[in-house]
Design a protein around this motif. Structure first.
Motif, PDB file in Angstrom:
ATOM      1  N   UNK A  80      15.658  11.709   3.399  1.00  0.00           N
ATOM      2  CA  UNK A  80      14.858  10.581   3.867  1.00  0.00           C
ATOM      3  C   UNK A  80      15.735   9.345   3.710  1.00  0.00           C
ATOM      4  N   UNK A  81      16.094   8.733   4.819  1.00  0.00           N
ATOM      5  CA  UNK A  81      16.943   7.542   4.803  1.00  0.00           C
ATOM      6  C   UNK A  81      16.048   6.307   4.911  1.00  0.00           C
ATOM      7  N   UNK A  82      16.254   5.330   4.040  1.00  0.00           N
ATOM      8  CA  UNK A  82      15.441   4.106   4.023  1.00  0.00           C
ATOM      9  C   UNK A  82      16.380   2.903   4.015  1.00  0.00           C
ATOM     10  N   UNK A  83      16.249   2.039   5.004  1.00  0.00           N
ATOM     11  CA  UNK A  83      17.113   0.865   5.038  1.00  0.00           C
ATOM     12  C   UNK A  83      16.894   0.056   6.306  1.00  0.00           C
ATOM     13  N   UNK A 109       4.627  -8.105  -1.872  1.00  0.00           N
ATOM     14  CA  UNK A 109       4.402  -7.068  -0.855  1.00  0.00           C
ATOM     15  C   UNK A 109       3.706  -7.674   0.356  1.00  0.00           C
ATOM     16  N   UNK A 110       2.689  -8.478   0.106  1.00  0.00           N
ATOM     17  CA  UNK A 110       1.968  -9.117   1.208  1.00  0.00           C
ATOM     18  C   UNK A 110       2.877 -10.052   2.003  1.00  0.00           C
ATOM     19  N   UNK A 111       3.854 -10.633   1.325  1.00  0.00           N
ATOM     20  CA  UNK A 111       4.833 -11.495   2.006  1.00  0.00           C
ATOM     21  C   UNK A 111       5.922 -10.680   2.708  1.00  0.00           C
ATOM     22  N   UNK A 112       5.901  -9.363   2.506  1.00  0.00           N
ATOM     23  CA  UNK A 112       6.842  -8.420   3.113  1.00  0.00           C
ATOM     24  C   UNK A 112       8.296  -8.768   2.808  1.00  0.00           C
ATOM     25  N   UNK A 113       8.570  -9.049   1.540  1.00  0.00           N
ATOM     26  CA  UNK A 113       9.941  -9.299   1.114  1.00  0.00           C
ATOM     27  C   UNK A 113      10.724  -7.984   1.152  1.00  0.00           C
ATOM     28  N   UNK A 146      11.512  -2.101   0.219  1.00  0.00           N
ATOM     29  CA  UNK A 146      12.401  -0.951   0.071  1.00  0.00           C
ATOM     30  C   UNK A 146      12.089  -0.185  -1.202  1.00  0.00           C
ATOM     31  N   UNK A 147      11.892  -0.916  -2.290  1.00  0.00           N
ATOM     32  CA  UNK A 147      11.544  -0.277  -3.564  1.00  0.00           C
ATOM     33  C   UNK A 147      10.206   0.441  -3.466  1.00  0.00           C
ATOM     34  N   UNK A 148       9.225  -0.224  -2.868  1.00  0.00           N
ATOM     35  CA  UNK A 148       7.891   0.340  -2.740  1.00  0.00           C
ATOM     36  C   UNK A 148       7.907   1.631  -1.926  1.00  0.00           C
ATOM     37  N   UNK A 149       8.585   1.600  -0.785  1.00  0.00           N
ATOM     38  CA  UNK A 149       8.622   2.778   0.082  1.00  0.00           C
ATOM     39  C   UNK A 149       9.358   3.926  -0.599  1.00  0.00           C
TER      40      UNK A 149
END
Length: 364
Positions: A17-20, A207-211, A216-219
């Motif tokens: 699973x690639x995340x970036x 999270x709500x501000x979508x930083x 990335x950490x959350x996902x």
């Protein structure tokens, strides 16, 4: 780029699973798992105008074809599946072709099912473009279409060869759909990680501000929870059922209202809160932890009350819909219930009349 390795009992099915950011525009993220020369991309009319060209540019060395599905849960149907398969046959896809699902959960589920049954199975890559699909449906190999009798009633287990999660796709995601994805992330923390639940409490504003760094950490943490559970139980014979926390109530609400009125994540949010409160009723969960689950869910602006959603639906209709859940054995219900934040249990032999009484009290 963050990389998660999902390891399965059949090692030939292991995948990454690639995340970036900017992953869609890098051909290397795809070429190493594409074996033949034919690529068939399934997307929908909302996502395709935004990202299909970028993906095709990355796949310029291949013979590419595409099918554009109409957008919406109601198109996750046998009719749409047949249309996709017809298109695959017309362009002459061979068994070494690769299907790529570019879109949210509907696209991923129906594309995966098409890949599973086309010539008895071809490779496919998940490219999830919604937060919900990035942390849930794209990971684990469950593919399906809906039937009028129930959600995801027709499907197969078919693992992707890779999941490519490009965080840039979240920039064009409507806020309501973003929050629906957060519901599944809260669910993952309630199932298996109290520390993650507390992290979500502390980072709600970010999270709500979508930083980007926070997302990335959350996902990664949410996918890590699901990947670990799937690696223990690929075909949902045991602990993988934990991932259905909130789904028995939630799917029933979706079906009773008609698929598409509520987003799946919104239905899961309500279902998770109901499961927590039912768990309190059975003496399995403390009232304070049930309140904490509801508070965090509300903190993200997610619905938590069935009453505001189902004015025209009876309690008996909801219980009848719950009876169709695939986890049930015989005539009783099976529910996934939290015992504590970070720990769940599978409760069999739940009587329908007890649940009906609970829902009636819940609606008062």
């Amino acid at each position: 780029m963050n990389i998660l390795d999902l390891q399965l009992p059949t090692k030939s099915s292991d995948y990454q699973i690639l995340i970036g950011k900017d992953l869609l525009s890098d051909s290397n993220n795809f070429s190493s798992v594409i074996k033949g020369q034919q690529v068939f991309i399934v997307s929908n009319e909302t996502v395709a105008p935004l990202y299909l060209k970028v993906l095709k540019n990355s796949l310029s060395q291949y013979e590419t074809h595409s099918y554009i599905l109409k957008d919406g849960e109601k198109y996750k149907s046998l009719g749409s599946l047949e249309d996709i398969l017809d298109s695959m046959l017309k362009v002459g896809l061979r068994r070494n072709a690769t299907l790529i699902a570019l879109g949210g959960g509907v696209v991923g589920d129906i594309s995966g099912f098409a890949a599973a049954i086309y010539q008895r199975g071809i490779s496919f890559i998940q490219v999830p473009t919604t937060l919900l699909s990035q942390v849930d449906s794209s990971v684990g190999g469950k593919t399906a279409v809906n039937h009028p009798s129930g959600k995801n009633m027709l499907g197969a287990f078919h693992q992707p060869v890779r999941v490519v999660t490009d965080l840039n796709t979240l920039k064009t995601l409507p806020k309501r759909e973003f929050l629906a994805g957060v519901a599944e992330i809260i669910k993952a923390s309630v199932i298996a990680d109290r520390d993650f639940f507390e992290w979500l409490e502390l980072n709600t504003e970010s999270i709500l501000a979508q930083e980007s760094a926070t997302l990335a950490t959350m996902i990664q943490r949410a996918c890590g929870i699901k990947a670990k559970i799937v690696s223990l139980d690929e075909k949902e014979q045991g602990v993988r059922a934990w991932l259905n926390l909130g789904h028995t109530f939630g799917h029933a609400i979706e079906r009773a209202l008609g698929f598409g009125k509520l987003l799946h994540g919104e239905a899961v949010a309500i279902g998770m809160v109901m499961a927590a409160e039912y768990s309190v009723k059975l003496g399995l969960l403390s009232p304070s932890e049930s309140v904490a689950i509801k508070r965090l869910t509300q903190g993200f602006g997610l619905p938590t009350n069935i009453e505001t959603q189902v004015d025209d639906v009876s309690t008996s209709e909801l219980v009848s819909a719950m009876a169709l859940d695939k986890k049930n054995v015989d005539t009783d219900l099976t529910l996934i219930l939290p015992k504590a934040i970070g720990k769940v249990t599978i409760e069999h032999n739940i009587k329908t009349q007890d649940v009906e009484q609970f829902i009636e009290q819940y609606l008062e």
